[in-house]
Design a protein around this motif. Structure first.
Motif, short mmCIF file in Angstrom:
data_model
loop_
_atom_site.label_atom_id
_atom_site.label_comp_id
_atom_site.label_asym_id
_atom_site.label_seq_id
_atom_site.Cartn_x
_atom_site.Cartn_y
_atom_site.Cartn_z
N VAL A 43 38.82 38.42 50.81
CA VAL A 43 38.44 37.87 49.50
C VAL A 43 38.92 36.42 49.39
N GLY A 44 38.04 35.57 48.91
CA GLY A 44 38.36 34.16 48.69
C GLY A 44 37.79 33.70 47.37
N VAL A 45 38.30 32.57 46.88
CA VAL A 45 37.88 32.05 45.58
C VAL A 45 37.43 30.60 45.72
N PHE A 46 36.24 30.32 45.24
CA PHE A 46 35.69 28.96 45.17
C PHE A 46 35.76 28.49 43.73
N ASP A 47 36.19 27.25 43.52
CA ASP A 47 36.03 26.63 42.21
C ASP A 47 34.72 25.84 42.26
N VAL A 48 33.70 26.37 41.61
CA VAL A 48 32.38 25.72 41.61
C VAL A 48 32.02 25.28 40.18
N CYS A 141 33.95 26.37 33.14
CA CYS A 141 34.44 26.49 34.52
C CYS A 141 33.81 27.71 35.16
N LEU A 142 33.59 27.62 36.46
CA LEU A 142 32.95 28.72 37.21
C LEU A 142 33.73 28.96 38.49
N PHE A 143 34.21 30.20 38.65
CA PHE A 143 34.91 30.60 39.87
C PHE A 143 34.09 31.68 40.58
N ALA A 144 33.87 31.51 41.87
CA ALA A 144 33.17 32.53 42.67
C ALA A 144 34.22 33.29 43.47
N VAL A 145 34.41 34.56 43.13
CA VAL A 145 35.37 35.42 43.82
C VAL A 145 34.55 36.30 44.76
N GLN A 146 34.62 36.01 46.06
CA GLN A 146 33.67 36.58 47.00
C GLN A 146 34.36 37.29 48.17
N GLY A 147 33.75 38.38 48.62
CA GLY A 147 34.26 39.10 49.78
C GLY A 147 34.42 40.58 49.49
N PRO A 148 34.63 41.40 50.55
CA PRO A 148 34.72 42.86 50.39
C PRO A 148 35.82 43.32 49.43
N ASN A 149 36.88 42.53 49.27
CA ASN A 149 37.97 42.93 48.37
C ASN A 149 37.90 42.26 47.00
N ALA A 150 36.75 41.64 46.68
CA ALA A 150 36.59 40.98 45.38
C ALA A 150 36.65 41.99 44.23
N THR A 151 35.98 43.12 44.39
CA THR A 151 35.94 44.12 43.31
C THR A 151 37.34 44.67 43.04
N GLY A 193 30.67 40.27 45.69
CA GLY A 193 31.66 39.68 44.79
C GLY A 193 31.06 39.28 43.46
N PHE A 194 31.76 38.40 42.76
CA PHE A 194 31.41 38.06 41.39
C PHE A 194 31.57 36.57 41.14
N GLU A 195 30.85 36.09 40.12
CA GLU A 195 31.04 34.74 39.62
C GLU A 195 31.54 34.87 38.18
N ILE A 196 32.59 34.12 37.87
CA ILE A 196 33.31 34.24 36.61
C ILE A 196 33.16 32.94 35.82
N TYR A 197 32.51 33.02 34.65
CA TYR A 197 32.33 31.85 33.78
C TYR A 197 33.35 31.92 32.66
N GLY A 214 44.94 39.29 43.54
CA GLY A 214 44.49 39.37 44.93
C GLY A 214 45.58 39.17 45.96
N GLU A 215 46.82 39.02 45.49
CA GLU A 215 47.92 38.72 46.41
C GLU A 215 48.06 39.78 47.50
N GLU A 216 47.90 41.05 47.14
CA GLU A 216 48.06 42.13 48.13
C GLU A 216 47.00 42.07 49.23
N PHE A 217 45.87 41.40 48.95
CA PHE A 217 44.80 41.29 49.95
C PHE A 217 44.88 39.97 50.72
N GLY A 218 45.85 39.13 50.38
CA GLY A 218 45.93 37.83 51.05
C GLY A 218 44.83 36.88 50.59
N ILE A 219 44.51 36.94 49.30
CA ILE A 219 43.46 36.09 48.73
C ILE A 219 43.75 34.61 48.99
#
Length: 360
Positions: A43-48, A141-151, A193-197, A214-219
């Motif tokens: 899981v990773g997070v983009f600031d878009v 602001c828009l954050f894209a939280v993407q990857g198998p562990n996003a949910t 994953g999800f996009e968060i507005y 997401g710390e436990e997943f190494g986000i």
């Protein structure tokens, strides 16, 4: 050069900042490869937050959206998202966008950062219906939280059932103690994953809450470099590269969101183009010879005659080979057709493949 509201936070995280679409944006924090694999596998997070958001409201909102966009927004229901594009009057594309139906007579349009002013002016110039429009880009602001562990990451922050959300739907609710957050099951990576507005004033609190969850997943935070390789592996178009004001949306593979069951800007000419038969197509190709295809490299036949050029190209971190997209005459567009990429006057062999490059 504009900056996103969390600019200083990204600088503090060691991000390399680059100009992109009129904004100073994080291109990477560690390495493109590491960030790419983080999203594909974890899981990773983009600031878009550079993306544009317009509200369109009132009894004439749908009429305006139907006129300026090629997809059929009448098929939307509350909580549904639709991919579409704005056709221009010369069989090109003003922009591609997402259309959200918040409720009857209330829509959110999400447009590309480089086209915010252009799109706003274009839609306004066709707003003879008098629909209410509001540009909320600078307040959102828009954050894209993407990857198998996003949910699993985001579910800790909300009582909404994220796992039950279908692709291309959204909900508005509480997340991380913040009200009226738009949580959208969309993204530009193909990794889920999800996009968060969220409003600017709540952005930093939301960012920190996501990273704690997401710390436990190494986000990890992810930059534009990995965003580009991720979207290309899935064959997603990038406006300004693969589609633009001069490219036909039908040749660019957007026929599936071009609904001739309604009238829209330039629909008659696009319909005639379809009926006459397309002369070229946007295709995906994989390198057979070793080499990395780059934008504007020539696509050639075996004799070295130019067929077109690469619109997007990279070394795929997942497939560990060169991949790209470009326009070729339709007779070269069939899967497994052989083409060549001209790299420093050498012809490197490639083959046309069916998109996406990386399957689910």
């Amino acid at each position: 050069m504009k900056t996103v509201p969390l600019h200083q936070l990204h600088v503090g995280l060691g991000a390399k900042m680059v100009p992109f679409a009129g904004f100073e944006m994080p291109v990477r924090y560690s390495s493109d490869l590491d960030e790419h694999h983080t999203v594909r596998n974890n899981v990773g997070v983009f600031d878009v937050s550079h993306m544009g958001e317009f509200l369109v409201k009132g009894p004439k909102a749908l009429d305006l959206i139907q006129k300026v966009s090629a997809n059929d927004a009448a098929a939307l229901f509350d909580g549904k998202v639709q991919y579409s594009y704005l056709p221009n009057e010369t069989c090109g594309v003003v922009d591609d966008l997402l259309v959200y139906r918040i409720e009857e007579d209330s829509y959110l349009l999400v447009v590309n950062a480089s086209n915010i002013e252009k799109d706003w002016n274009w839609i306004q110039s066709h707003n003879s219906e008098g629909a209410e429009m509001e540009n909320i880009s600078d307040a959102t602001c828009l954050f894209a939280v993407q990857g198998p562990n996003a949910t699993a990451t985001l579910q800790k922050l909300t009582t909404l059932d994220l796992a039950a959300m279908d692709y291309y739907t959204f909900q508005i609710g509480e997340m991380a103690g913040i009200q009226d957050v738009i949580i959208s099951a969309t993204g530009y990576t193909g990794a889920g994953g999800f996009e968060i507005y969220v409003k600017n004033e709540s952005a930093e609190a939301m960012w920190k809450a996501i990273f704690e969850a997401g710390e436990e997943f190494g986000i990890k935070p992810v930059g534009l470099g990995a965003r580009d390789t991720l979207r290309l592996e899935k064959g997603f178009c990038l406006y300004g590269n693969d589609i633009d004001d001069q490219t036909s949306p039908l040749e660019g593979g957007l026929g599936w969101v071009t609904k001739f069951t309604k009238d829209f800007i330039n629909s008659e000419n696009l319909k005639a183009q379809k009926e006459a038969g397309l002369k070229r197509k946007l295709v995906g190709f994989e390198m057979i010879d070793r080499g990395i295809p780059r934008g504007h490299y020539e696509l050639c036949d075996a004799a070295g005659n130019k067929l077109g050029e690469v619109t997007s190209g990279t070394q795929s971190p997942t497939l560990q080979k060169g991949i790209g997209m470009g326009y070729v005459p339709t007779e070269f567009a069939k899967a497994n057709s052989e083409v060549f990429i001209k790299v420093r006057e050498k012809l490197l062999k490639a083959r046309i493949v069916k998109l996406p490059f990386v399957k689910n």
